[in-house]
Structures are given as structure tokens and as C-alpha cells.
Scaffold this motif. Structure first.
Motif, PDB file in Angstrom:
ATOM      1  N   GLY A 230       1.011  -1.032  -0.179  1.00 23.31           N
ATOM      2  CA  GLY A 230      -0.009   0.014  -0.095  1.00 23.31           C
ATOM      3  C   GLY A 230       1.044   1.280   0.097  1.00 23.31           C
ATOM      4  N   ARG A 231       0.220   2.056   0.630  1.00 15.03           N
ATOM      5  CA  ARG A 231       1.033   3.486   0.683  1.00 15.03           C
ATOM      6  C   ARG A 231       2.433   3.406   1.392  1.00 15.03           C
ATOM      7  NH1 ARG A 231      -2.109   6.956  -1.556  1.00 15.03           N
ATOM      8  NH2 ARG A 231      -1.075   8.782  -0.951  1.00 15.03           N
ATOM      9  N   SER A 232       3.353   4.304   0.952  1.00 17.59           N
ATOM     10  CA  SER A 232       4.713   4.567   1.291  1.00 17.59           C
ATOM     11  C   SER A 232       4.763   5.420   2.542  1.00 17.59           C
ATOM     12  CB  SER A 232       5.739   4.759   0.272  1.00 17.59           C
ATOM     13  OG  SER A 232       6.879   5.259   0.398  1.00 17.59           O
ATOM     14  N   TYR A 233       6.416   5.464   2.984  1.00 16.31           N
ATOM     15  CA  TYR A 233       6.673   6.493   3.733  1.00 16.31           C
ATOM     16  C   TYR A 233       6.649   7.866   3.369  1.00 16.31           C
ATOM     17  CZ  TYR A 233       8.662   2.757   6.828  1.00 16.31           C
ATOM     18  OH  TYR A 233       8.783   1.527   7.575  1.00 16.31           O
ATOM     19  N   TYR A 234       6.942   7.979   1.998  1.00 14.81           N
ATOM     20  CA  TYR A 234       7.438   9.133   1.449  1.00 14.81           C
ATOM     21  C   TYR A 234       6.058   9.778   0.504  1.00 14.81           C
ATOM     22  CZ  TYR A 234      11.610   6.965   2.744  1.00 14.81           C
ATOM     23  OH  TYR A 234      12.770   6.462   3.335  1.00 14.81           O
ATOM     24  N   ASP A 235       5.970  10.910   0.464  1.00 19.72           N
ATOM     25  CA  ASP A 235       4.848  11.730  -0.278  1.00 19.72           C
ATOM     26  C   ASP A 235       5.295  11.732  -1.702  1.00 19.72           C
ATOM     27  OD1 ASP A 235       3.429  12.328   2.146  1.00 19.72           O
ATOM     28  OD2 ASP A 235       4.226  14.252   2.117  1.00 19.72           O
ATOM     29  N   TRP A 236       6.587  11.581  -2.336  1.00 15.03           N
ATOM     30  CA  TRP A 236       6.793  11.838  -3.498  1.00 15.03           C
ATOM     31  C   TRP A 236       6.528  10.366  -4.164  1.00 15.03           C
ATOM     32  CZ3 TRP A 236      10.264   7.952  -5.480  1.00 15.03           C
ATOM     33  CH2 TRP A 236      10.920   7.268  -4.358  1.00 15.03           C
ATOM     34  N   LEU A 237       6.418   9.240  -3.311  1.00 20.61           N
ATOM     35  CA  LEU A 237       6.377   7.888  -3.708  1.00 20.61           C
ATOM     36  C   LEU A 237       4.858   7.790  -3.826  1.00 20.61           C
ATOM     37  CD1 LEU A 237       7.095   5.194  -5.034  1.00 20.61           C
ATOM     38  CD2 LEU A 237       7.790   4.499  -2.521  1.00 20.61           C
ATOM     39  N   ASN A 238       4.037   8.055  -2.799  1.00 18.83           N
ATOM     40  CA  ASN A 238       2.507   8.174  -2.826  1.00 18.83           C
ATOM     41  C   ASN A 238       2.039   8.933  -4.006  1.00 18.83           C
ATOM     42  OD1 ASN A 238       2.507   6.615  -0.599  1.00 18.83           O
ATOM     43  ND2 ASN A 238       2.589   8.255   0.820  1.00 18.83           N
ATOM     44  N   ARG A 239       2.777   9.806  -4.583  1.00 24.27           N
ATOM     45  CA  ARG A 239       2.210  10.617  -5.710  1.00 24.27           C
ATOM     46  C   ARG A 239       2.086   9.739  -6.765  1.00 24.27           C
ATOM     47  NH1 ARG A 239       4.299  15.144  -2.825  1.00 24.27           N
ATOM     48  NH2 ARG A 239       6.218  14.872  -4.181  1.00 24.27           N
ATOM     49  N   ILE A 240       3.267   9.132  -7.012  1.00 16.53           N
ATOM     50  CA  ILE A 240       3.381   8.242  -7.942  1.00 16.53           C
ATOM     51  C   ILE A 240       2.464   7.069  -7.975  1.00 16.53           C
ATOM     52  CG2 ILE A 240       4.931   6.455  -9.164  1.00 16.53           C
ATOM     53  CD1 ILE A 240       7.304   8.091  -8.377  1.00 16.53           C
ATOM     54  N   LEU A 241       2.312   6.462  -6.920  1.00 15.70           N
ATOM     55  CA  LEU A 241       1.267   5.394  -6.567  1.00 15.70           C
ATOM     56  C   LEU A 241       0.041   5.817  -7.011  1.00 15.70           C
ATOM     57  CD1 LEU A 241       2.465   3.854  -3.270  1.00 15.70           C
ATOM     58  CD2 LEU A 241       3.044   3.001  -5.486  1.00 15.70           C
ATOM     59  N   HIS A 278      10.500  -1.915   1.067  1.00 16.94           N
ATOM     60  CA  HIS A 278      10.364  -1.251  -0.061  1.00 16.94           C
ATOM     61  C   HIS A 278       9.917  -0.155  -0.215  1.00 16.94           C
ATOM     62  CE1 HIS A 278       9.590  -5.839  -1.139  1.00 16.94           C
ATOM     63  NE2 HIS A 278      10.874  -5.544  -1.367  1.00 16.94           N
ATOM     64  N   PHE A 279      10.640   0.809   0.694  1.00 20.53           N
ATOM     65  CA  PHE A 279      10.300   2.251   0.895  1.00 20.53           C
ATOM     66  C   PHE A 279       8.916   2.358   1.583  1.00 20.53           C
ATOM     67  CE2 PHE A 279      12.902   2.241  -3.143  1.00 20.53           C
ATOM     68  CZ  PHE A 279      13.613   3.039  -2.889  1.00 20.53           C
ATOM     69  N   GLY A 280       8.691   1.120   2.443  1.00 20.14           N
ATOM     70  CA  GLY A 280       7.376   1.387   3.363  1.00 20.14           C
ATOM     71  C   GLY A 280       6.155   0.961   2.536  1.00 20.14           C
ATOM     72  N   THR A 281       6.283   0.245   1.211  1.00 16.48           N
ATOM     73  CA  THR A 281       5.118  -0.007   0.425  1.00 16.48           C
ATOM     74  C   THR A 281       4.669  -1.444   0.739  1.00 16.48           C
ATOM     75  OG1 THR A 281       6.563  -0.701  -1.494  1.00 16.48           O
ATOM     76  CG2 THR A 281       5.735   1.640  -1.402  1.00 16.48           C
ATOM     77  N   THR A 282       5.541  -2.373   1.395  1.00 20.99           N
ATOM     78  CA  THR A 282       5.074  -3.496   1.545  1.00 20.99           C
ATOM     79  C   THR A 282       5.118  -3.839   3.056  1.00 20.99           C
ATOM     80  OG1 THR A 282       6.319  -4.314  -0.250  1.00 20.99           O
ATOM     81  CG2 THR A 282       5.941  -5.979   1.490  1.00 20.99           C
ATOM     82  N   TYR A 283       4.089  -4.473   3.711  1.00 17.51           N
ATOM     83  CA  TYR A 283       3.666  -4.619   4.857  1.00 17.51           C
ATOM     84  C   TYR A 283       3.575  -5.891   5.543  1.00 17.51           C
ATOM     85  CZ  TYR A 283       2.050   0.226   4.465  1.00 17.51           C
ATOM     86  OH  TYR A 283       1.512   1.705   4.331  1.00 17.51           O
ATOM     87  N   TRP A 284       4.633  -6.439   6.612  1.00 22.00           N
ATOM     88  CA  TRP A 284       4.238  -7.512   7.100  1.00 22.00           C
ATOM     89  C   TRP A 284       3.717  -7.150   8.610  1.00 22.00           C
ATOM     90  CZ3 TRP A 284       6.223 -12.578   6.478  1.00 22.00           C
ATOM     91  CH2 TRP A 284       6.102 -13.393   7.916  1.00 22.00           C
ATOM     92  N   ILE A 285       2.569  -7.859   8.779  1.00 20.09           N
ATOM     93  CA  ILE A 285       1.678  -7.584   9.804  1.00 20.09           C
ATOM     94  C   ILE A 285       1.174  -8.843  10.603  1.00 20.09           C
ATOM     95  CG2 ILE A 285      -0.754  -6.738  10.685  1.00 20.09           C
ATOM     96  CD1 ILE A 285      -0.622  -5.347   7.537  1.00 20.09           C
ATOM     97  N   GLU A 286       1.391  -9.007  11.965  1.00 11.82           N
ATOM     98  CA  GLU A 286       1.313  -9.988  12.753  1.00 11.82           C
ATOM     99  C   GLU A 286       0.335  -9.549  13.827  1.00 11.82           C
ATOM    100  OE1 GLU A 286       4.398 -12.110  14.665  1.00 11.82           O
ATOM    101  OE2 GLU A 286       5.694 -11.762  12.967  1.00 11.82           O
TER     102      GLU A 286
END
Length: 293
Positions: A230-241, A278-286
């Protein structure tokens, strides 16, 4: 006159003889000392591999952005994102071959393997898709396995993959339904392990989905493990997404710009651990289900 002996006035010349092999001889011990071979710079290899993964992922994002002729930001609002179930009928047969190498360079097989190692008891996998986790399943620790997906074409591929890999395993079920709907475990006591990979990005109501997964998991000792993007840590990457979201969704059937942490918060799920890659776009959740009051 005393007898005369040849060379009596000269020092006798000693003939140097070859010394016998003595294991404890200091000279020979030094000669026998094994050569020290420098260790290979494994950290450099790992660094290069990580750099390759990041480069490949960045290139993938850039090409995704270039596919959008006129950037039009697609809001991450789930209500505004359309249904994409029709996409899976089109991509089911070629999905695995098309995504294989991009997943490899992003290190996704390692995350899938790590997820599978935590499976035990009665296992439920929702949003099973074509069964990309199947080859990592610890069959000997699974009392039963239930695969759930809303798309018949994708689930058929998962069933085929499973039967080919584990022909002797008889406790697997493949159920065509929305994971938001009621579902009963074989034991009737809930599932020991509930897993999902890349499912929140495509479900029409991810908050209700998570609430249902919590209800399906055993309250005592049950575990929920999610691998999402999902969404990244970074605004510039979120704009790309955001810009590339419509094109990506129509190609792969998922909205990759959803606010995963926001979805988790709205669901009320008790999250024990979140790791992001991956710049915060991949999430591992337990997570674990909340105890009934």
C-alpha cells in the motif's frame, strides 16, 4: 713417532642429513601451518543484491508512472475505487509467469517462505489467488488447509498447483466465496493460523474483511499474519502510486495506494507487529484476535 691420520689437523666436515618427520618439531609445525584464506566479502554480495532489488523496484515504479499518459491522481479513498473482479478472469492463467521475476527481485519469495513457516494446525488462507504460497507450506504441521478466493479462475489454478505438489494430502479445501462471509473451520473451534497475502488491496471492504478474519481465528493462541502492499513512507512515492493506480489496477486487479495502517486501525485488530519494506510499501503484519469480554 705417533701414528699419523689423514686430515687430523682439520675440523671434520659434517654431512647434513635430512631430518626425519617430527610432528612436534617447531620448524616443521610452522611449515605445516594451514594457509589462512581470506573470507569472502558476503556483506558486499548482500549489499549488491539489496541495491539490485531497490533499483528494480524503482524502475518498475517509473515504468508504471510512464504508462499513465496524463497524470490524474486517483484518491486512495476505497469507496472511490471501482470493482476489479473482472481482471482476474483475464490474468489467471498467466499471472504466475508474469509476476514471477518482479517478485523475485523484490525478495517476495523470502517473505512468503517466512510467512509459511509460522503456519500450524488448522490453516486458513484468504485471497489465495493462484496459490503463490503453496510451495512453502509446512504440510506436516497443518492439520487442515482451507483456501478461499472470490475468483473461480484464480482458485482453480491454486487447486491445480496444490494437487500437483501434494498429491497425498487429503485435508485441503478450496472454497469459492468472499472471505467477509461466514466460514467454519473443520474443528469448529476456529483456525489456528489465518494468513493473507496481497488481499487488502483488492477487497471491496477491507475493514469488514479484517473484522471477519479476527472472528474466524482462535481466541486462545490463534495468529493472523498478513503480507500486504500500500502507501509508502514518502509523499513523492505516494504521488507516483496515486497517479499510476488506475493503470495498475486495470492490469493487476489491485489498488496499490491504499492506506494499510489506516485500514488496520479502523478494523480494531490487535496488531502485535508491523514491519515495512520497499520504501514502506510492503507490510508484514502479525496480529492476534481480541479476547471476548
Amino acid at each position: 713417532m705417533p701414528p699419523s691420520f689423514p686430515n687430523s689437523s682439520k675440523q671434520k666436515t659434517l654431512v647434513k642429513q635430512k631430518q626425519p618427520f617430527l610432528p612436534n618439531s617447531p620448524v616443521q609445525a610452522a611449515d605445516l601451518k594451514p594457509k589462512i584464506i581470506p573470507k569472502r566479502p558476503y556483506f558486499l554480495v548482500g549489499l549488491a543484491l539489496y541495491g539490485g532489488i531497490i533499483t528494480a523496484y524503482g524502475t518498475y515504479l517509473i515504468f508504471s508512472l510512464n504508462k499513465v499518459p496524463e497524470p490524474q491522481a486517483q484518491a486512495a479513498d476505497i469507496q472511490a475505487q471501482g470493482d476489479l473482479s473482472h481482471v482476474y478472469d483475464r490474468i489467471a492463467k498467466t499471472y504466475d509467469s508474469n509476476i514471477k521475476w518482479s517478485e523475485f527481485w523484490m525478495g517476495m519469495p523470502l517473505l512468503r517462505r517466512s510467512l509459511a513457516r509460522r503456519m500450524k494446525g488448522d490453516v486458513l488462507e484468504v485471497s489465495a489467488g493462484t496459490g503463490r504460497n503453496i510451495k512453502y507450506y509446512p504440510i506436516n504441521r497443518c492439520n487442515s488447509i482451507t483456501f478461499v478466493d472470490t475468483n473461480a479462475s484464480m482458485l482453480d489454478q491454486a487447486r491445480k498447483n496444490f494437487r500437483e505438489r501434494y498429491p497425498q494430502y487429503r485435508s485441503a479445501r478450496f472454497i469459492l466465496q468472499d472471505a467477509e462471509a461466514p466460514l467454519y473451520s473443520p474443528s469448529g473451534q476456529g483456525y489456528d493460523t489465518v494468513v493473507q497475502t496481497m488481499g487488502l488491496c483488492s477487497h471491496h471492504s477491507p475493514v469488514r474483511l479484517l473484522k471477519n478474519l479476527e472472528s474466524l481465528c482462535k481466541k486462545d493462541g490463534g495468529k493472523i499474519i498478513l503480507l500486504e502492499h500500500g502507501r509508502s513512507y514518502y509523499d513523492w512515492l505516494n504521488r507516483i502510486l496515486d497517479y499510476a493506480a488506475p493503470s495498475h489496477a486495470e492490469t493487476w486487479g489491485c489498488w496499490w495506494n491504499r492506506d494499510i495502517e489506516g485500514i488496520l486501525k479502523d478494523s480494531g485488530l490487535k496488531v502485535d507487529k508491523i514491519s515495512r519494506y520497499h520504501f514502506g510499501t510492503t507490510y508484514w503484519i502479525e496480529a492476534t484476535p481480541r479476547q471476548q469480554e
